[in-house]
Design a protein around this motif. Structure first.
Motif, mmCIF file in Angstrom:
data_model
loop_
_atom_site.group_PDB
_atom_site.id
_atom_site.type_symbol
_atom_site.label_atom_id
_atom_site.label_comp_id
_atom_site.label_asym_id
_atom_site.label_seq_id
_atom_site.Cartn_x
_atom_site.Cartn_y
_atom_site.Cartn_z
ATOM 1 N N PHE A 15 0.675 -1.319 -0.125
ATOM 2 C CA PHE A 15 -0.030 -0.115 0.134
ATOM 3 C C PHE A 15 0.901 1.251 -0.058
ATOM 4 O O PHE A 15 1.818 1.266 0.440
ATOM 5 C CB PHE A 15 -0.800 0.263 1.202
ATOM 6 N N ILE A 16 0.472 2.229 -0.474
ATOM 7 C CA ILE A 16 1.000 3.386 -0.526
ATOM 8 C C ILE A 16 1.795 3.953 0.885
ATOM 9 O O ILE A 16 2.557 4.621 1.022
ATOM 10 C CB ILE A 16 0.213 4.530 -1.166
ATOM 11 N N THR A 17 0.550 3.801 1.759
ATOM 12 C CA THR A 17 0.940 3.940 3.151
ATOM 13 C C THR A 17 2.227 3.317 3.874
ATOM 14 O O THR A 17 2.722 3.530 4.823
ATOM 15 C CB THR A 17 -0.417 3.998 4.074
ATOM 16 N N ASP A 18 2.398 2.080 2.871
ATOM 17 C CA ASP A 18 3.836 1.235 3.561
ATOM 18 C C ASP A 18 5.124 2.165 3.143
ATOM 19 O O ASP A 18 6.061 1.837 3.702
ATOM 20 C CB ASP A 18 3.766 0.009 2.881
ATOM 21 N N LEU A 19 5.000 3.249 2.380
ATOM 22 C CA LEU A 19 6.058 3.961 2.024
ATOM 23 C C LEU A 19 6.546 5.038 2.675
ATOM 24 O O LEU A 19 5.593 5.810 3.403
ATOM 25 C CB LEU A 19 5.851 4.208 0.433
ATOM 26 N N ASP A 20 7.879 5.396 2.764
ATOM 27 C CA ASP A 20 8.123 6.795 3.242
ATOM 28 C C ASP A 20 7.923 7.876 2.447
ATOM 29 O O ASP A 20 7.215 7.645 1.188
ATOM 30 C CB ASP A 20 9.747 6.691 3.648
ATOM 31 N N SER A 21 7.924 9.132 2.809
ATOM 32 C CA SER A 21 7.351 10.428 1.952
ATOM 33 C C SER A 21 8.058 10.288 0.819
ATOM 34 O O SER A 21 7.073 10.818 0.014
ATOM 35 C CB SER A 21 7.437 11.704 2.843
ATOM 36 N N ILE A 22 9.181 10.315 0.525
ATOM 37 C CA ILE A 22 9.794 10.599 -0.807
ATOM 38 C C ILE A 22 9.274 9.292 -1.599
ATOM 39 O O ILE A 22 9.098 9.549 -2.906
ATOM 40 C CB ILE A 22 11.406 10.370 -0.738
ATOM 41 N N GLU A 23 9.336 8.183 -1.281
ATOM 42 C CA GLU A 23 8.620 6.942 -2.122
ATOM 43 C C GLU A 23 7.274 7.129 -2.483
ATOM 44 O O GLU A 23 6.895 6.939 -3.646
ATOM 45 C CB GLU A 23 8.750 5.704 -1.449
ATOM 46 N N ALA A 24 6.499 7.417 -1.405
ATOM 47 C CA ALA A 24 5.007 7.830 -1.692
ATOM 48 C C ALA A 24 5.013 8.934 -2.879
ATOM 49 O O ALA A 24 4.219 8.725 -3.744
ATOM 50 C CB ALA A 24 4.302 7.982 -0.458
ATOM 51 N N ALA A 25 5.507 9.936 -2.529
ATOM 52 C CA ALA A 25 5.465 11.109 -3.460
ATOM 53 C C ALA A 25 6.023 10.782 -4.840
ATOM 54 O O ALA A 25 5.315 11.038 -5.922
ATOM 55 C CB ALA A 25 6.324 12.324 -3.105
ATOM 56 N N ALA A 26 6.964 9.742 -4.942
ATOM 57 C CA ALA A 26 7.278 9.423 -6.453
ATOM 58 C C ALA A 26 6.385 8.655 -7.080
ATOM 59 O O ALA A 26 5.962 8.924 -8.066
ATOM 60 C CB ALA A 26 8.675 8.651 -6.049
ATOM 61 N N VAL A 27 5.623 7.774 -6.364
ATOM 62 C CA VAL A 27 4.526 7.119 -6.935
ATOM 63 C C VAL A 27 3.275 7.925 -7.159
ATOM 64 O O VAL A 27 2.790 7.746 -8.296
ATOM 65 C CB VAL A 27 4.221 5.879 -5.845
ATOM 66 N N ILE A 28 3.051 8.734 -6.369
ATOM 67 C CA ILE A 28 1.969 9.656 -6.483
ATOM 68 C C ILE A 28 2.042 10.650 -7.639
ATOM 69 O O ILE A 28 1.391 10.747 -8.618
ATOM 70 C CB ILE A 28 1.586 10.531 -5.384
ATOM 71 N N TYR A 29 3.309 11.195 -7.741
ATOM 72 C CA TYR A 29 3.606 11.855 -8.997
ATOM 73 C C TYR A 29 3.853 11.125 -10.260
ATOM 74 O O TYR A 29 3.493 11.989 -11.256
ATOM 75 C CB TYR A 29 4.804 12.846 -8.551
#
Length: 163
Positions: A15-29
């Motif tokens: 899940f996106i929530t499993d990622l740290d902020s940089i990783e989550a932002a990379a996927v969302i962007y």
């Protein structure tokens, strides 16, 4: 590309929530960038609001170069989930790990991960682009969109995404 290759690249691995902020932002962007012109403008606006007009535009140009190079020289198209989906696909996980690794300055490991995404001769180029993008993300005050932390149900797939 076979349907087996598509399902491997888009297979949920977390899940996106499993990622740290940089990783989550990379996927969302990545998801936003792939979603069309309106979403691309939203990415530019977000970076400009966080980094200033000039630095924001520079960061987005680097991200555009990264996405374009991955598409042009990729082993296959990167599979992604829709913008609001809480799942994390295996290609998205690889992309997130790649950006995070490049951002920490671990160039050799980042280039190794890059070869999962593109031809080996292109790995140094996208590693440099990924490091610049990741460092821009670090300069931003990152927060996950409200949707990702809520119990809201993810919307269904758009035609170019899995779900």
């Amino acid at each position: 590309m076979t349907s087996a290759q598509e399902s491997r690249g888009g297979a949920p691995v977390g899940f996106i929530t499993d990622l740290d902020s940089i990783e989550a932002a990379a996927v969302i962007y990545l998801r936003l960038w792939s979603d069309g012109p309106d979403s691309r403008q939203a990415v530019l606006n977000d970076f400009a609001a966080s980094l200033g007009r000039v630095q924001g535009a520079k960061a987005v140009q680097g991200f555009e170069d990264l996405c374009r190079t991955c598409a042009q020289y990729g082993r296959r198209p990167l599979m992604r989930h829709s913008v609001h989906c809480k799942c994390l696909g295996s290609d998205e996980s690889c992309f997130a790990n790649f950006i995070a690794t490049a951002t920490t300055g671990d160039r050799n490991d980042a280039m190794l991960i890059a070869t999962l995404l593109v031809r080996p001769d292109v790995a140094p180029l996208i590693t440099s682009l990924a490091a610049d993008f990741g460092l821009a993300l670090k300069r931003m005050k990152l927060r996950a969109p409200k949707f990702y932390g809520s119990g809201a149900k993810a919307p269904h797939a758009q035609p170019t995404t899995l779900h």
